[in-house]
Design a protein around this motif. Structure first.
Motif, PDB file in Angstrom:
ATOM      1  N   LEU A 103       5.931  35.620 -10.757  1.00 50.51           N
ATOM      2  CA  LEU A 103       5.638  34.619 -11.778  1.00 50.51           C
ATOM      3  C   LEU A 103       5.079  35.351 -12.993  1.00 50.51           C
ATOM      4  N   ASP A 104       5.727  35.169 -14.160  1.00 49.00           N
ATOM      5  CA  ASP A 104       5.382  35.949 -15.345  1.00 49.00           C
ATOM      6  C   ASP A 104       5.077  35.053 -16.543  1.00 49.00           C
TER       7      ASP A 104
ATOM      8  N   GLY B  12      -5.598  34.663 -16.385  1.00 49.13           N
ATOM      9  CA  GLY B  12      -5.501  33.524 -17.284  1.00 49.13           C
ATOM     10  C   GLY B  12      -5.425  32.202 -16.551  1.00 49.13           C
ATOM     11  N   GLY B  13      -5.305  31.120 -17.315  1.00 54.55           N
ATOM     12  CA  GLY B  13      -5.296  29.792 -16.713  1.00 54.55           C
ATOM     13  C   GLY B  13      -4.136  29.571 -15.770  1.00 54.55           C
ATOM     14  N   VAL B  14      -2.909  29.867 -16.211  1.00 46.48           N
ATOM     15  CA  VAL B  14      -1.734  29.701 -15.355  1.00 46.48           C
ATOM     16  C   VAL B  14      -1.753  30.720 -14.229  1.00 46.48           C
ATOM     17  N   GLY B  15      -2.118  31.972 -14.557  1.00 44.50           N
ATOM     18  CA  GLY B  15      -2.104  33.033 -13.554  1.00 44.50           C
ATOM     19  C   GLY B  15      -3.064  32.787 -12.414  1.00 44.50           C
TER      20      GLY B  15
ATOM     21  N   HIS C 263      -2.505  24.347 -13.707  1.00 52.17           N
ATOM     22  CA  HIS C 263      -2.169  24.093 -12.305  1.00 52.17           C
ATOM     23  C   HIS C 263      -0.823  23.408 -12.155  1.00 52.17           C
ATOM     24  N   ARG C 264      -0.499  22.503 -13.053  1.00 53.82           N
ATOM     25  CA  ARG C 264       0.809  21.845 -12.959  1.00 53.82           C
ATOM     26  C   ARG C 264       1.934  22.853 -13.195  1.00 53.82           C
ATOM     27  N   THR C 265       1.776  23.709 -14.203  1.00 53.71           N
ATOM     28  CA  THR C 265       2.787  24.737 -14.460  1.00 53.71           C
ATOM     29  C   THR C 265       2.956  25.633 -13.239  1.00 53.71           C
TER      30      THR C 265
END
Length: 336
Positions: A224-225, A150-153, A124-126
């Motif tokens: 966002l990649d 995924g987690g960031v996605g 979430h921070r990213t």
């Protein structure tokens, strides 16, 4: 204490559980009794010695944890024994106890359990810093999120929606896209069948470039990649003039080679994300806003799998094989 140890570089299966001495604190450090730890793709890369930084074995992998302070040494920025905290580091989290600099810890908000806190930090921070300070999206913007399972996605899908953007989620399985839909994605694209699907409509076959053109005929404001590989170029082509492409990581294992003529012709901005590049004032603003979203329940990580500490190798394999939907957690000492 028990810890998951990487004795030599290799696949996730090299990781084994060992008894290790309790870490000895240095001034400014706190000893945290770990309740939950989150598995991230760089953990897999560190074990395989394929990350941009090498850690000499033997070492304890794991970069994200939540737990309770059991001991302190010297000045610890107001942190005390009994405080519930989260922390990150390059390695060391997959253990019953972690010694870490108190200055890098954050308190867990009241009402948030350790599992949620461990799953929230890195992803979430990213995503939030990328959205706010790099992609600079605003209400009404169209954004494309690669690796949206995924987690960031998934964090980027959820937070993009919270910021008022229209999100097109790109992922590899119907299961991952179903979660992205639950979190508010307006368009869904399965890049393995390269179909574009809007809620209430059928998917259509074609390559990813065509699928994104179908979903976003006027193009998007930002991409966002966190994946890289073959997905990057067609996503870059989906940008409207002046759009922003943010490269975050390469979970595909393949660093893309982007034709720079696309950047020139489309007048787009190609940007990389690193936490240290976010201006200090914006960093503080972003962190405050993000914690408010967590505290209020408007941003909650999706946890797709939980493993006990003894099965750390299986948890790493789960992430390495691309089967993770959202975050994968290791229950170290009780996540409640």
């Amino acid at each position: 204490m028990r810890a998951a140890v990487c004795p030599s570089y290799g696949p996730p299966e090299v990781v084994r559980i060992e008894e290790r001495a309790t870490p000895i604190l240095e001034p400014g450090q706190a000893l945290v009794r770990v309740q939950a730890a989150a598995v991230n793709f760089p953990d897999v890369l560190l074990v395989a010695d394929k990350y941009q930084i090498s850690v000499p074995p033997p070492f304890v992998p794991g970069s994200e944890f939540a737990g309770i302070i059991s001991e302190t040494c010297g000045e610890t920025d107001g942190f005390m024994v009994g405080d519930r905290v989260t922390g990150t580091g390059l390695f060391g989290a997959f253990a019953e106890q972690v010694a870490t600099a108190a200055a890098g810890l954050a308190r867990i908000p009241e009402g948030v359990d350790a599992g949620t806190a461990a799953a929230f930090g890195v992803g979430h921070r990213t995503a939030y810093h990328c959205l706010r300070s790099v992609a600079r999206i605003g209400a009404g913007d169209d954004i494309v999120v690669l690796g949206a399972g995924g987690g960031v996605g998934l964090a980027a899908v959820q937070l993009g929606v919270a910021l008022g953007a229209r999100v097109t989620a790109v992922a590899s399985t119907p299961e991952k896209l179903a979660v992205a839909r639950q979190l508010g994605a307006a368009n869904l694209v399965n890049h393995r069948r390269a179909g574009a699907q809007r809620p209430g409509s059928e998917s259509s076959d074609g390559d990813l470039r065509d699928a994104l053109r179908t979903a976003l005929p006027d193009g998007c404001h930002a991409v966002l990649d966190p994946v890289g590989g073959a997905l990057s170029e067609p996503a870059l082509r989906s940008l409207r003039r002046g759009g922003r492409f943010v490269t975050i990581g390469y979970a595909s294992g393949d660093i893309p080679r982007i034709p720079l003529n696309l950047v020139l012709v489309k007048g787009v901005h190609l940007l990389g994300f690193q936490f240290q590049d976010v201006p200090p004032a914006e960093f503080t603003r972003n962190e405050t806003e993000l914690r408010d979203l967590l505290r209020s329940g408007h941003a909650t990580p999706h946890v797709g799998a939980v493993y006990p500490l003894v099965d750390t190798a299986k948890a790493l394999r789960h992430v390495a094989d691309g089967r993770a939907v959202g975050k994968v957690l290791i229950d170290v000492g009780g996540m409640g």
